[in-house]
Motif scaffolding. Sequence first.
Motif, PDB file in Angstrom:
ATOM      1  N   GLY A 161       0.789  -1.226   0.000  1.00 55.50           N
ATOM      2  CA  GLY A 161       0.000   0.000   0.000  1.00 55.50           C
ATOM      3  C   GLY A 161       0.820   1.273   0.000  1.00 55.50           C
ATOM      4  O   GLY A 161       0.385   2.314   0.497  1.00 55.50           O
ATOM      5  N   GLY A 162       2.031   1.205  -0.557  1.00 57.06           N
ATOM      6  CA  GLY A 162       2.834   2.418  -0.718  1.00 57.06           C
ATOM      7  C   GLY A 162       3.618   2.845   0.503  1.00 57.06           C
ATOM      8  O   GLY A 162       4.057   4.001   0.584  1.00 57.06           O
ATOM      9  N   HIS A 163       3.806   1.942   1.471  1.00 62.12           N
ATOM     10  CA  HIS A 163       4.578   2.288   2.660  1.00 62.12           C
ATOM     11  C   HIS A 163       5.215   1.032   3.229  1.00 62.12           C
ATOM     12  O   HIS A 163       4.937  -0.080   2.784  1.00 62.12           O
ATOM     13  N   ASP A 164       6.089   1.221   4.215  1.00 60.59           N
ATOM     14  CA  ASP A 164       6.726   0.089   4.892  1.00 60.59           C
ATOM     15  C   ASP A 164       5.973  -0.211   6.190  1.00 60.59           C
ATOM     16  O   ASP A 164       6.038   0.570   7.130  1.00 60.59           O
ATOM     17  N   PRO A 165       5.270  -1.362   6.260  1.00 63.76           N
ATOM     18  CA  PRO A 165       4.566  -1.698   7.501  1.00 63.76           C
ATOM     19  C   PRO A 165       5.455  -2.387   8.530  1.00 63.76           C
ATOM     20  O   PRO A 165       5.077  -2.512   9.700  1.00 63.76           O
ATOM     21  N   PHE A 166       6.649  -2.825   8.123  1.00 64.04           N
ATOM     22  CA  PHE A 166       7.411  -3.735   8.973  1.00 64.04           C
ATOM     23  C   PHE A 166       8.139  -3.055  10.121  1.00 64.04           C
ATOM     24  O   PHE A 166       8.426  -3.694  11.135  1.00 64.04           O
ATOM     25  N   ALA A 167       8.432  -1.776   9.995  1.00 63.11           N
ATOM     26  CA  ALA A 167       9.042  -1.080  11.128  1.00 63.11           C
ATOM     27  C   ALA A 167       8.074  -1.071  12.308  1.00 63.11           C
ATOM     28  O   ALA A 167       8.444  -1.385  13.444  1.00 63.11           O
ATOM     29  N   ALA A 168       6.813  -0.731  12.033  1.00 60.89           N
ATOM     30  CA  ALA A 168       5.810  -0.726  13.094  1.00 60.89           C
ATOM     31  C   ALA A 168       5.509  -2.129  13.589  1.00 60.89           C
ATOM     32  O   ALA A 168       5.310  -2.351  14.785  1.00 60.89           O
ATOM     33  N   ASP A 207      -9.006  -4.996   1.716  1.00 60.74           N
ATOM     34  CA  ASP A 207      -9.093  -5.579   0.386  1.00 60.74           C
ATOM     35  C   ASP A 207      -8.727  -4.517  -0.646  1.00 60.74           C
ATOM     36  O   ASP A 207      -8.376  -3.382  -0.287  1.00 60.74           O
ATOM     37  N   GLU A 208      -8.797  -4.883  -1.914  1.00 63.26           N
ATOM     38  CA  GLU A 208      -8.358  -3.948  -2.963  1.00 63.26           C
ATOM     39  C   GLU A 208      -9.235  -2.711  -3.069  1.00 63.26           C
ATOM     40  O   GLU A 208      -8.862  -1.725  -3.716  1.00 63.26           O
ATOM     41  N   HIS A 223      -4.612  -7.051   1.247  1.00 62.32           N
ATOM     42  CA  HIS A 223      -4.642  -8.501   1.065  1.00 62.32           C
ATOM     43  C   HIS A 223      -5.861  -8.851   0.232  1.00 62.32           C
ATOM     44  O   HIS A 223      -6.984  -8.802   0.709  1.00 62.32           O
ATOM     45  N   ALA A 224      -5.609  -9.210  -1.014  1.00 65.05           N
ATOM     46  CA  ALA A 224      -6.700  -9.464  -1.957  1.00 65.05           C
ATOM     47  C   ALA A 224      -7.027 -10.936  -2.068  1.00 65.05           C
ATOM     48  O   ALA A 224      -7.674 -11.372  -3.018  1.00 65.05           O
ATOM     49  N   GLY A 225      -6.567 -11.759  -1.131  1.00 64.50           N
ATOM     50  CA  GLY A 225      -6.762 -13.202  -1.221  1.00 64.50           C
ATOM     51  C   GLY A 225      -8.227 -13.596  -1.176  1.00 64.50           C
ATOM     52  O   GLY A 225      -9.058 -12.928  -0.570  1.00 64.50           O
ATOM     53  N   GLN A 226      -8.526 -14.702  -1.820  1.00 62.53           N
ATOM     54  CA  GLN A 226      -9.870 -15.270  -1.830  1.00 62.53           C
ATOM     55  C   GLN A 226      -9.818 -16.647  -1.203  1.00 62.53           C
ATOM     56  O   GLN A 226      -8.873 -17.398  -1.397  1.00 62.53           O
ATOM     57  N   ARG A 227     -10.847 -16.994  -0.445  1.00 60.48           N
ATOM     58  CA  ARG A 227     -10.883 -18.311   0.182  1.00 60.48           C
ATOM     59  C   ARG A 227     -11.241 -19.373  -0.846  1.00 60.48           C
ATOM     60  O   ARG A 227     -12.336 -19.396  -1.380  1.00 60.48           O
ATOM     61  N   ALA A 228     -10.297 -20.257  -1.114  1.00 59.40           N
ATOM     62  CA  ALA A 228     -10.510 -21.294  -2.121  1.00 59.40           C
ATOM     63  C   ALA A 228     -11.365 -22.434  -1.608  1.00 59.40           C
ATOM     64  O   ALA A 228     -11.886 -23.217  -2.397  1.00 59.40           O
ATOM     65  N   SER A 229     -11.539 -22.546  -0.277  1.00 62.64           N
ATOM     66  CA  SER A 229     -12.284 -23.683   0.263  1.00 62.64           C
ATOM     67  C   SER A 229     -13.742 -23.670  -0.149  1.00 62.64           C
ATOM     68  O   SER A 229     -14.412 -24.691  -0.118  1.00 62.64           O
ATOM     69  N   GLY A 230     -14.243 -22.492  -0.542  1.00 62.88           N
ATOM     70  CA  GLY A 230     -15.622 -22.437  -0.990  1.00 62.88           C
ATOM     71  C   GLY A 230     -15.781 -22.694  -2.474  1.00 62.88           C
ATOM     72  O   GLY A 230     -16.895 -22.780  -2.968  1.00 62.88           O
ATOM     73  N   ARG A 231     -14.657 -22.861  -3.212  1.00 63.23           N
ATOM     74  CA  ARG A 231     -14.739 -23.003  -4.660  1.00 63.23           C
ATOM     75  C   ARG A 231     -14.153 -24.304  -5.176  1.00 63.23           C
ATOM     76  O   ARG A 231     -14.513 -24.752  -6.249  1.00 63.23           O
ATOM     77  N   ARG A 232     -13.230 -24.904  -4.421  1.00 65.91           N
ATOM     78  CA  ARG A 232     -12.556 -26.109  -4.891  1.00 65.91           C
ATOM     79  C   ARG A 232     -12.778 -27.238  -3.903  1.00 65.91           C
ATOM     80  O   ARG A 232     -12.613 -27.066  -2.693  1.00 65.91           O
ATOM     81  N   LEU A 233     -13.109 -28.409  -4.418  1.00 65.56           N
ATOM     82  CA  LEU A 233     -13.424 -29.532  -3.548  1.00 65.56           C
ATOM     83  C   LEU A 233     -12.220 -29.972  -2.723  1.00 65.56           C
ATOM     84  O   LEU A 233     -12.358 -30.358  -1.556  1.00 65.56           O
ATOM     85  N   ASN A 234     -11.017 -29.944  -3.327  1.00 63.23           N
ATOM     86  CA  ASN A 234      -9.850 -30.376  -2.552  1.00 63.23           C
ATOM     87  C   ASN A 234      -9.567 -29.423  -1.402  1.00 63.23           C
ATOM     88  O   ASN A 234      -9.197 -29.848  -0.303  1.00 63.23           O
ATOM     89  N   HIS A 235      -9.776 -28.123  -1.617  1.00 61.99           N
ATOM     90  CA  HIS A 235      -9.581 -27.166  -0.538  1.00 61.99           C
ATOM     91  C   HIS A 235     -10.645 -27.336   0.539  1.00 61.99           C
ATOM     92  O   HIS A 235     -10.353 -27.208   1.738  1.00 61.99           O
ATOM     93  N   LEU A 236     -11.869 -27.601   0.128  1.00 65.61           N
ATOM     94  CA  LEU A 236     -12.928 -27.845   1.100  1.00 65.61           C
ATOM     95  C   LEU A 236     -12.607 -29.077   1.942  1.00 65.61           C
ATOM     96  O   LEU A 236     -12.786 -29.072   3.167  1.00 65.61           O
ATOM     97  N   ALA A 237     -12.088 -30.122   1.308  1.00 67.57           N
ATOM     98  CA  ALA A 237     -11.721 -31.333   2.040  1.00 67.57           C
ATOM     99  C   ALA A 237     -10.595 -31.050   3.029  1.00 67.57           C
ATOM    100  O   ALA A 237     -10.620 -31.522   4.176  1.00 67.57           O
ATOM    101  N   TRP A 238      -9.582 -30.259   2.610  1.00 65.23           N
ATOM    102  CA  TRP A 238      -8.506 -29.887   3.528  1.00 65.23           C
ATOM    103  C   TRP A 238      -9.059 -29.088   4.712  1.00 65.23           C
ATOM    104  O   TRP A 238      -8.626 -29.261   5.850  1.00 65.23           O
ATOM    105  N   HIS A 239     -10.018 -28.200   4.417  1.00 61.99           N
ATOM    106  CA  HIS A 239     -10.582 -27.359   5.466  1.00 61.99           C
ATOM    107  C   HIS A 239     -11.322 -28.212   6.495  1.00 61.99           C
ATOM    108  O   HIS A 239     -11.135 -28.032   7.718  1.00 61.99           O
ATOM    109  N   VAL A 240     -12.144 -29.127   6.031  1.00 59.37           N
ATOM    110  CA  VAL A 240     -12.899 -29.992   6.940  1.00 59.37           C
ATOM    111  C   VAL A 240     -11.944 -30.864   7.757  1.00 59.37           C
ATOM    112  O   VAL A 240     -12.111 -31.026   8.972  1.00 59.37           O
TER     113      VAL A 240
END
Length: 261
Positions: free
Chosen positions: A101-108, A127-128, A212-229
């Motif tokens: 986001g145009g800055h350094d968050p790690f010092a804080a 999100d974005e 953080h623009a990540g999307q939860r794959a567990s709701g879209r892919r069966l293998n991710h849903l199985a890992w989640h369960v």
Amino acid sequence: MNVPFSSPSSLVVSVISHGHGPCVQALLEDLARFSAATVRRVVLTQNLHEAPPKAPAAGWPFILQVVKNERPAGFGANHNRALTSATEDFVCVLNPDVGLGGHDPFAALTQTAALQGAGCSYPVQLDEHGRVQDSEREVPSPLALLRRRLLGRSETRVDWVNAACLVLPGAVWRDVGGFDERYFMYCEDVDFCLRLRLRGLRLVKAPVQIIHAGQRASGRRLNHLAWHVRSLWLLWRSPVYRQAQHLLTVTPATKGTIGAP
């Protein structure tokens, strides 16, 4: 929200790529542009076969170590291997789809993680579109999942935070032993945060933001849903989960409380 901090300490950042080449390239360029004074070393684990990131003309201002897995490993296993011999003052677990986001968050983040009693620090995640994401969560008990998923009730406690961006003192990381590698994907951050809190350490929110623009794959892919369960079942049967029930009942953390236990 973004407060200037000085950062005299050293930091190593672990990033795992699952074919996230363009995201990783953008993240490394962000780190080079905004965090050169904070980040000493980046360990990039390529969990799938892909081209290495392209260095800028002047080279990377930090040490970049690229690890190429012959076989894909789980989230926790990859970060554990990347940080197993870390000698830096602080370690960071960072998702490849994060923007600074145009800055350094790690010092804080490092200064917040250095506070007495802190187990880890974490930023506000946007999100974005600039909306705050629900990175602070109640432990996913069956009842909590029922209230959230079926009844649509919002959560009011911060029992754990997701591992898209966590900064810890190196000594804490070594003492906790990293992630539990039995969790291939999902719930490893729940287990990790609970283990920090069972040691009497706090999850402390730093006054900085990341994208953080990540999307939860567990709701879209069966293998991710199985890992989640599978991970939820493993969590619910674990001694960490059982021991944490008393802790969370006696000292519940409240959303919006900086540094709540």
